[in-house]
Scaffold this motif. Structure first.
Motif, PDB file in Angstrom:
ATOM      1  N   TRP A  63     -50.122   1.724   8.679  1.00  0.00           N
ATOM      2  CA  TRP A  63     -50.062   0.750   9.768  1.00  0.00           C
ATOM      3  C   TRP A  63     -48.665   0.141   9.868  1.00  0.00           C
ATOM      4  O   TRP A  63     -48.102   0.028  10.961  1.00  0.00           O
ATOM      5  CB  TRP A  63     -51.108  -0.339   9.559  1.00  0.00           C
ATOM      6  N   ASN A  64     -48.070  -0.224   8.725  1.00  0.00           N
ATOM      7  CA  ASN A  64     -46.728  -0.799   8.750  1.00  0.00           C
ATOM      8  C   ASN A  64     -45.666   0.261   9.027  1.00  0.00           C
ATOM      9  O   ASN A  64     -44.620  -0.050   9.605  1.00  0.00           O
ATOM     10  CB  ASN A  64     -46.443  -1.523   7.435  1.00  0.00           C
ATOM     11  N   GLY A  65     -45.939   1.508   8.629  1.00  0.00           N
ATOM     12  CA  GLY A  65     -45.047   2.589   9.015  1.00  0.00           C
ATOM     13  C   GLY A  65     -45.020   2.773  10.527  1.00  0.00           C
ATOM     14  O   GLY A  65     -43.960   3.008  11.124  1.00  0.00           O
ATOM     15  N   LEU A  66     -46.192   2.641  11.172  1.00  0.00           N
ATOM     16  CA  LEU A  66     -46.268   2.729  12.631  1.00  0.00           C
ATOM     17  C   LEU A  66     -45.490   1.588  13.284  1.00  0.00           C
ATOM     18  O   LEU A  66     -44.807   1.787  14.300  1.00  0.00           O
ATOM     19  CB  LEU A  66     -47.736   2.691  13.067  1.00  0.00           C
ATOM     20  N   LYS A  67     -45.547   0.405  12.686  1.00  0.00           N
ATOM     21  CA  LYS A  67     -44.799  -0.735  13.222  1.00  0.00           C
ATOM     22  C   LYS A  67     -43.293  -0.496  13.127  1.00  0.00           C
ATOM     23  O   LYS A  67     -42.543  -0.837  14.051  1.00  0.00           O
ATOM     24  CB  LYS A  67     -45.171  -2.014  12.465  1.00  0.00           C
ATOM     25  N   LEU A  68     -42.837   0.079  11.995  1.00  0.00           N
ATOM     26  CA  LEU A  68     -41.413   0.372  11.843  1.00  0.00           C
ATOM     27  C   LEU A  68     -40.961   1.412  12.874  1.00  0.00           C
ATOM     28  O   LEU A  68     -39.867   1.308  13.443  1.00  0.00           O
ATOM     29  CB  LEU A  68     -41.122   0.865  10.426  1.00  0.00           C
ATOM     30  N   TRP A  69     -41.806   2.411  13.103  1.00  0.00           N
ATOM     31  CA  TRP A  69     -41.492   3.423  14.122  1.00  0.00           C
ATOM     32  C   TRP A  69     -41.394   2.766  15.501  1.00  0.00           C
ATOM     33  O   TRP A  69     -40.512   3.096  16.291  1.00  0.00           O
ATOM     34  CB  TRP A  69     -42.563   4.504  14.100  1.00  0.00           C
ATOM     35  N   TRP A  70     -42.298   1.845  15.781  1.00  0.00           N
ATOM     36  CA  TRP A  70     -42.300   1.138  17.066  1.00  0.00           C
ATOM     37  C   TRP A  70     -41.042   0.291  17.230  1.00  0.00           C
ATOM     38  O   TRP A  70     -40.549   0.104  18.334  1.00  0.00           O
ATOM     39  CB  TRP A  70     -43.550   0.265  17.174  1.00  0.00           C
ATOM     40  N   LYS A  71     -40.509  -0.194  16.087  1.00  0.00           N
ATOM     41  CA  LYS A  71     -39.284  -0.999  16.124  1.00  0.00           C
ATOM     42  C   LYS A  71     -38.026  -0.123  16.111  1.00  0.00           C
ATOM     43  O   LYS A  71     -36.916  -0.630  15.923  1.00  0.00           O
ATOM     44  CB  LYS A  71     -39.255  -1.958  14.932  1.00  0.00           C
ATOM     45  N   ASN A  72     -38.198   1.182  16.280  1.00  0.00           N
ATOM     46  CA  ASN A  72     -37.084   2.135  16.377  1.00  0.00           C
ATOM     47  C   ASN A  72     -36.289   2.267  15.081  1.00  0.00           C
ATOM     48  O   ASN A  72     -35.089   2.568  15.113  1.00  0.00           O
ATOM     49  CB  ASN A  72     -36.128   1.750  17.520  1.00  0.00           C
ATOM     50  N   VAL A  73     -36.947   2.073  13.943  1.00  0.00           N
ATOM     51  CA  VAL A  73     -36.309   2.364  12.668  1.00  0.00           C
ATOM     52  C   VAL A  73     -36.269   3.885  12.508  1.00  0.00           C
ATOM     53  O   VAL A  73     -37.267   4.570  12.759  1.00  0.00           O
ATOM     54  CB  VAL A  73     -37.071   1.721  11.496  1.00  0.00           C
ATOM     55  N   LYS A  74     -35.135   4.405  12.112  1.00  0.00           N
ATOM     56  CA  LYS A  74     -34.943   5.852  12.039  1.00  0.00           C
ATOM     57  C   LYS A  74     -35.925   6.509  11.078  1.00  0.00           C
ATOM     58  O   LYS A  74     -36.100   6.056   9.950  1.00  0.00           O
ATOM     59  CB  LYS A  74     -33.509   6.156  11.596  1.00  0.00           C
ATOM     60  N   PHE A  75     -36.575   7.578  11.532  1.00  0.00           N
ATOM     61  CA  PHE A  75     -37.485   8.357  10.694  1.00  0.00           C
ATOM     62  C   PHE A  75     -36.664   9.385   9.911  1.00  0.00           C
ATOM     63  O   PHE A  75     -35.905  10.164  10.496  1.00  0.00           O
ATOM     64  CB  PHE A  75     -38.536   9.065  11.544  1.00  0.00           C
ATOM     65  N   ILE A  76     -36.808   9.381   8.596  1.00  0.00           N
ATOM     66  CA  ILE A  76     -36.019  10.251   7.724  1.00  0.00           C
ATOM     67  C   ILE A  76     -36.956  11.235   7.029  1.00  0.00           C
ATOM     68  O   ILE A  76     -37.811  10.830   6.237  1.00  0.00           O
ATOM     69  CB  ILE A  76     -35.253   9.424   6.671  1.00  0.00           C
ATOM     70  N   PRO A  77     -36.833  12.527   7.315  1.00  0.00           N
ATOM     71  CA  PRO A  77     -37.710  13.507   6.664  1.00  0.00           C
ATOM     72  C   PRO A  77     -37.421  13.604   5.177  1.00  0.00           C
ATOM     73  O   PRO A  77     -36.358  13.190   4.695  1.00  0.00           O
ATOM     74  CB  PRO A  77     -37.364  14.820   7.384  1.00  0.00           C
ATOM     75  N   HIS A  78     -38.359  14.159   4.457  1.00  0.00           N
ATOM     76  CA  HIS A  78     -38.194  14.324   3.019  1.00  0.00           C
ATOM     77  C   HIS A  78     -36.985  15.213   2.736  1.00  0.00           C
ATOM     78  O   HIS A  78     -36.828  16.268   3.361  1.00  0.00           O
ATOM     79  CB  HIS A  78     -39.458  14.949   2.416  1.00  0.00           C
ATOM     80  N   PRO A  79     -36.106  14.815   1.799  1.00  0.00           N
ATOM     81  CA  PRO A  79     -34.899  15.617   1.536  1.00  0.00           C
ATOM     82  C   PRO A  79     -35.175  17.003   0.973  1.00  0.00           C
ATOM     83  O   PRO A  79     -34.279  17.857   0.992  1.00  0.00           O
ATOM     84  CB  PRO A  79     -34.120  14.756   0.524  1.00  0.00           C
ATOM     85  N   LYS A  80     -36.406  17.249   0.511  1.00  0.00           N
ATOM     86  CA  LYS A  80     -36.699  18.591  -0.011  1.00  0.00           C
ATOM     87  C   LYS A  80     -36.624  19.648   1.093  1.00  0.00           C
ATOM     88  O   LYS A  80     -36.530  20.835   0.802  1.00  0.00           O
ATOM     89  CB  LYS A  80     -38.072  18.623  -0.677  1.00  0.00           C
ATOM     90  N   TYR A  81     -36.657  19.218   2.367  1.00  0.00           N
ATOM     91  CA  TYR A  81     -36.545  20.156   3.481  1.00  0.00           C
ATOM     92  C   TYR A  81     -35.095  20.384   3.907  1.00  0.00           C
ATOM     93  O   TYR A  81     -34.808  21.350   4.616  1.00  0.00           O
ATOM     94  CB  TYR A  81     -37.347  19.650   4.681  1.00  0.00           C
ATOM     95  N   THR A  82     -34.211  19.471   3.521  1.00  0.00           N
ATOM     96  CA  THR A  82     -32.828  19.567   3.992  1.00  0.00           C
ATOM     97  C   THR A  82     -31.805  19.649   2.861  1.00  0.00           C
ATOM     98  O   THR A  82     -30.686  20.115   3.080  1.00  0.00           O
ATOM     99  CB  THR A  82     -32.485  18.339   4.853  1.00  0.00           C
ATOM    100  N   ASN A  83     -32.179  19.201   1.661  1.00  0.00           N
ATOM    101  CA  ASN A  83     -31.222  19.168   0.550  1.00  0.00           C
ATOM    102  C   ASN A  83     -31.973  19.369  -0.760  1.00  0.00           C
ATOM    103  O   ASN A  83     -32.474  18.411  -1.354  1.00  0.00           O
ATOM    104  CB  ASN A  83     -30.463  17.839   0.547  1.00  0.00           C
ATOM    105  N   LEU A  84     -32.026  20.605  -1.220  1.00  0.00           N
ATOM    106  CA  LEU A  84     -32.794  20.908  -2.430  1.00  0.00           C
ATOM    107  C   LEU A  84     -32.165  20.309  -3.681  1.00  0.00           C
ATOM    108  O   LEU A  84     -32.823  20.212  -4.720  1.00  0.00           O
ATOM    109  CB  LEU A  84     -32.916  22.425  -2.595  1.00  0.00           C
TER     110      LEU A  84
END
Length: 308
Positions: free
Chosen positions: A242-263
């Motif tokens: 629920w609070n993650g949804l609020k942060l998304w609504w406030k336009n806080v940048k979503f950062i994917p897990h680094p295991k997909y971009t930096n092993l």
């Protein structure tokens, strides 16, 4: 694919929770009947290794937007040397003593599973040392689990005050930079833990605190632990999303897990930890590179466990 697994997990957990919750009153009644027939000394001794705490968790984010929330929480403090059944998926007391080089009692602060579901963002082992008939809290082990990835990171820290390089992707709204400033007071009638994040760009932008009070034995002895912790893990994860949804609504940048971009993100975090131990808070004049070349950093124990 991760979204599909998450949806499957939600459906499975919901069905399991409903079924086991329906059986919970019968399980509680049966347990109380068994305890009532047992000797009073045995029944009183059976709960001595567990202390129950109730309190509040408070989160505050100051950058890049302000966001805060708090919710009620319940924890169990377990004497691992005295419990007849060790909690599953946790360290044994001997393992904790070996990791922390201590020789005294080991207490585990954790949230037990409820009706088939476990959600433990943070568990803490309090590791004591015995010298000259006196017992003192020497070191702690933090056991952090992230959602929805269900990875687990364990590391040692000084309970009086410590600074640890951020070595886990704990939230999709936080990057991997920065250090954890962590402090854990010795558990007694009151229990306090605080964690803040010191970021190279955002500063001291996030703080999480746990403040709880120990429930008196007269009020806990009549409570079945399964009832006391009923749906506590579920409330935690609902609050997270629920609070993650609020942060998304406030336009806080979503950062994917680094295991997909930096092993190599784990190795990089350990390099930052090594620099931090060489030159904590940049008190020394030499650069981090000079510190690594000639310093003698303290060793900190880390362990990562991937999700099943």
């Amino acid at each position: 694919m991760e979204l599909f697994y998450l949806l499957c997990s939600i459906v499975y957990t919901s069905i399991t929770t409903l079924i086991l919750s329906l059986f919970l009153p019968f399980h509680t009644l049966l347990r109380r009947l068994v305890l009532s027939r047992a000797a009073s000394s045995s029944s009183s001794e059976g709960d001595e290794f567990i202390s129950l705490y109730e309190g509040t968790i408070y989160h505050q984010r100051r950058q890049p937007v302000h966001h805060s929330f708090q919710h009620q929480i319940r924890y169990a403090l377990i004497d691992l040397d005295r419990t007849p059944h060790a909690p599953p998926n946790h360290l044994s007391p001997d393992e904790a003593r070996q990791i922390t080089d201590t020789n005294g009692p080991i207490l585990l602060l954790t949230i037990p599973p409820s009706v088939g579901y476990e959600q433990n963002p943070l568990s803490v082992y309090y590791c004591y040392d015995v010298e000259d008939s006196s017992t003192r809290l020497k070191k702690c082990i933090a056991e952090a689990t992230n959602s929805p990835w269900s990875e687990r990171l364990s590391f040692t820290f000084n309970p009086h005050s410590d600074l640890v390089a951020k070595t886990m992707h704990v939230s999709p709204f936080m990057d991997m930079l920065g250090n954890w400033s962590i402090k854990a007071g010795e558990p007694g009638e009151n229990l306090n833990i605080s964690i803040s994040i010191h970021h190279p760009e955002l500063g001291n932008y996030f703080t999480a605190t746990l403040k709880a009070k120990k429930l008196c034995s007269s009020s806990t002895s009549i409570l079945d632990h399964a009832v006391f912790f009923w749906l506590i893990p579920h409330k935690i994860v609902v609050g997270m999303y629920w609070n993650g949804l609020k942060l998304w609504w406030k336009n806080v940048k979503f950062i994917p897990h680094p295991k997909y971009t930096n092993l190599a993100y784990k190795d990089e975090s350990l390099i930052r930890e090594k620099k931090l131990q060489c030159c904590p808070f940049s008190r020394q004049r030499e650069t981090n590179e000079d510190c690594l070349a000639g310093g003698t950093p303290k060793e900190r124990w880390f362990r990562w466990i991937d999700a099943k």
